[in-house]
Scaffold this active site. Structure first.
Site, PDB file in Angstrom:
ATOM      1  N   HIS A   6      -2.399   7.496   7.330  1.00 34.48           N
ATOM      2  CA  HIS A   6      -1.424   8.391   6.687  1.00 34.48           C
ATOM      3  C   HIS A   6      -2.105   9.695   6.239  1.00 34.48           C
ATOM      4  O   HIS A   6      -1.499  10.758   6.286  1.00 34.48           O
ATOM      5  CB  HIS A   6      -0.798   7.733   5.452  1.00 34.48           C
ATOM      6  N   GLN A  27       3.136   9.930   1.270  1.00 33.66           N
ATOM      7  CA  GLN A  27       4.425   9.241   1.410  1.00 33.66           C
ATOM      8  C   GLN A  27       5.391   9.597   0.267  1.00 33.66           C
ATOM      9  O   GLN A  27       6.589   9.360   0.378  1.00 33.66           O
ATOM     10  CB  GLN A  27       4.228   7.721   1.502  1.00 33.66           C
ATOM     11  N   GLY A  71       0.846  -1.197   0.000  1.00 32.20           N
ATOM     12  CA  GLY A  71       0.000   0.000   0.000  1.00 32.20           C
ATOM     13  C   GLY A  71       0.874   1.237   0.000  1.00 32.20           C
ATOM     14  O   GLY A  71       2.075   1.169   0.294  1.00 32.20           O
ATOM     15  N   HIS A 104      -4.489   1.421   7.877  1.00 33.40           N
ATOM     16  CA  HIS A 104      -3.111   1.919   7.978  1.00 33.40           C
ATOM     17  C   HIS A 104      -2.916   3.091   6.995  1.00 33.40           C
ATOM     18  O   HIS A 104      -2.380   4.134   7.359  1.00 33.40           O
ATOM     19  CB  HIS A 104      -2.151   0.768   7.668  1.00 33.40           C
ATOM     20  N   GLU A 105      -3.373   2.905   5.749  1.00 32.49           N
ATOM     21  CA  GLU A 105      -3.173   3.951   4.730  1.00 32.49           C
ATOM     22  C   GLU A 105      -4.030   5.175   5.032  1.00 32.49           C
ATOM     23  O   GLU A 105      -3.593   6.313   4.817  1.00 32.49           O
ATOM     24  CB  GLU A 105      -3.490   3.404   3.327  1.00 32.49           C
ATOM     25  N   CYS A 117       5.829  -0.318   7.533  1.00 32.87           N
ATOM     26  CA  CYS A 117       5.523   0.914   6.805  1.00 32.87           C
ATOM     27  C   CYS A 117       6.757   1.324   6.010  1.00 32.87           C
ATOM     28  O   CYS A 117       7.873   1.310   6.548  1.00 32.87           O
ATOM     29  CB  CYS A 117       5.145   2.023   7.795  1.00 32.87           C
ATOM     30  N   LEU A 118       6.549   1.668   4.751  1.00 33.87           N
ATOM     31  CA  LEU A 118       7.683   2.069   3.912  1.00 33.87           C
ATOM     32  C   LEU A 118       8.301   3.369   4.407  1.00 33.87           C
ATOM     33  O   LEU A 118       9.458   3.654   4.083  1.00 33.87           O
ATOM     34  CB  LEU A 118       7.215   2.209   2.450  1.00 33.87           C
TER      35      LEU A 118
HETATM   36  O1  K1U Z   1       4.081   2.286   3.965  1.00 35.41           O
HETATM   37  C1  K1U Z   1       2.988   1.794   3.763  1.00 35.41           C
HETATM   38  O2  K1U Z   1       1.968   2.366   4.105  1.00 35.41           O
HETATM   39  C2  K1U Z   1       2.917   0.446   3.077  1.00 35.41           C
HETATM   40  C3  K1U Z   1       2.879  -0.726   4.028  1.00 35.41           C
HETATM   41  C4  K1U Z   1       1.442  -1.212   4.124  1.00 35.41           C
HETATM   42  C5  K1U Z   1       1.098  -2.115   5.267  1.00 35.41           C
HETATM   43  C6  K1U Z   1       1.808  -3.269   5.530  1.00 35.41           C
HETATM   44  C7  K1U Z   1       1.434  -4.106   6.570  1.00 35.41           C
HETATM   45  C8  K1U Z   1       0.349  -3.790   7.340  1.00 35.41           C
HETATM   46  C9  K1U Z   1      -0.330  -2.637   7.092  1.00 35.41           C
HETATM   47  C10 K1U Z   1       0.025  -1.805   6.037  1.00 35.41           C
HETATM   48  C11 K1U Z   1       3.777  -1.804   3.452  1.00 35.41           C
HETATM   49  O3  K1U Z   1       3.571  -2.239   2.361  1.00 35.41           O
HETATM   50  S1  K1U Z   1       5.083  -2.373   4.402  1.00 35.41           S
HETATM   51  C12 K1U Z   1       5.825  -3.661   3.379  1.00 35.41           C
HETATM   52  C13 K1U Z   1       5.022  -4.910   3.339  1.00 35.41           C
HETATM   53  O4  K1U Z   1       4.100  -5.098   4.101  1.00 35.41           O
HETATM   54  C14 K1U Z   1       5.337  -5.941   2.306  1.00 35.41           C
HETATM   55  C15 K1U Z   1       6.394  -5.810   1.435  1.00 35.41           C
HETATM   56  C16 K1U Z   1       6.657  -6.806   0.501  1.00 35.41           C
HETATM   57  C17 K1U Z   1       5.889  -7.927   0.437  1.00 35.41           C
HETATM   58  C18 K1U Z   1       4.838  -8.082   1.293  1.00 35.41           C
HETATM   59  C19 K1U Z   1       4.549  -7.088   2.237  1.00 35.41           C
HETATM   60 ZN    ZN Z   2       2.637   3.274   6.086  1.00 39.78          ZN
END
Ligand code: K1U
Ligand code: ZN
Length: 170
Positions: free
Chosen positions: A141, A52, A47, A137-138, A95-96
């Site tokens: 943000h 971001q 997401g 979560h998004e 979270c990225l």
């Molecule tokens: O930064 C963000 O908002 C994105 C975040 C979204 C998220 C992940 C887990 C729970 C709630 C919201 C991510 O994408 S973190 C990376 C991640 O979860 C992932 C990366 C590669 C493969 C699978 C998952």
């Molecule tokens: Zn995030």
């Protein structure tokens, strides 16, 4: 389409409240969503909220397909939560914008949402499981809230100190 840099906490822009898209979804919004999706796939993540990448608009992209499944991008413009269940479930979130830190956050198990899609079509649907976790979560943000804001002060400071250390090492 372009891969854009992702803001990392404690960048103050991540704390700002994003503005609604006024009027119809335009080609400029679709170009932004295309960039967001490419940036999210490149990261990689599941997401991404527009803030971001430094754009304070209420726009989110998501793709919850597994690696062995075809891509399934989703686009959310001006998303709203119409209803949230009282029962909550924990999920280990990442979270990225808070790289290399993961922790459990409790959120409503089930939410009903309304949003406009890539083409500006108004959609209402139920979200459960990872979809419910990720959209909440998004949407945080969009309010300037990070998942670490749901943790204890001690854990939040641990996560932020780790990021400061990583930045100093660059
Ligand atoms: O930064 C963000 O908002 C994105 C975040 C979204 C998220 C992940 C887990 C729970 C709630 C919201 C991510 O994408 S973190 C990376 C991640 O979860 C992932 C990366 C590669 C493969 C699978 C998952
Ligand atoms: Zn995030």
């Amino acid at each position: 389409m372009a891969i854009r840099p992702i803001l990392v906490a404690p960048d103050p822009r991540l704390k700002q409240k994003s503005l609604p898209v006024e009027g119809p979804v335009t080609d400029a919004h679709r170009r932004l969503m295309d960039d967001m999706l490419e940036t999210m796939y490149d990261a990689p993540g599941i997401g991404l909220a527009a803030i971001q990448i430094g754009e304070p608009l209420r726009i989110i992209v998501m793709d919850l397909a597994r690696e062995d499944e075809p891509k399934a991008p989703r686009y959310f413009v001006n998303p709203e939560i119409l209803w949230a269940s009282e029962d909550v479930v924990p999920y280990e979130e990442g979270c990225l914008s808070v790289p290399d830190y993961y922790d459990d956050v409790e959120r409503p198990r089930h939410v009903k949402i309304r949003y406009m899609d890539y083409h500006g079509k108004l959609i209402e649907e139920d979200a459960e499981g990872l979809y419910a976790v990720c959209i909440q979560h998004e949407m945080d943000h969009l309010e300037g809230v990070l998942f670490i804001d749901h943790l204890s002060r001690l854990k939040r400071e641990k996560a932020l100190n780790k990021l400061k250390k990583q930045r100093r090492a660059l």
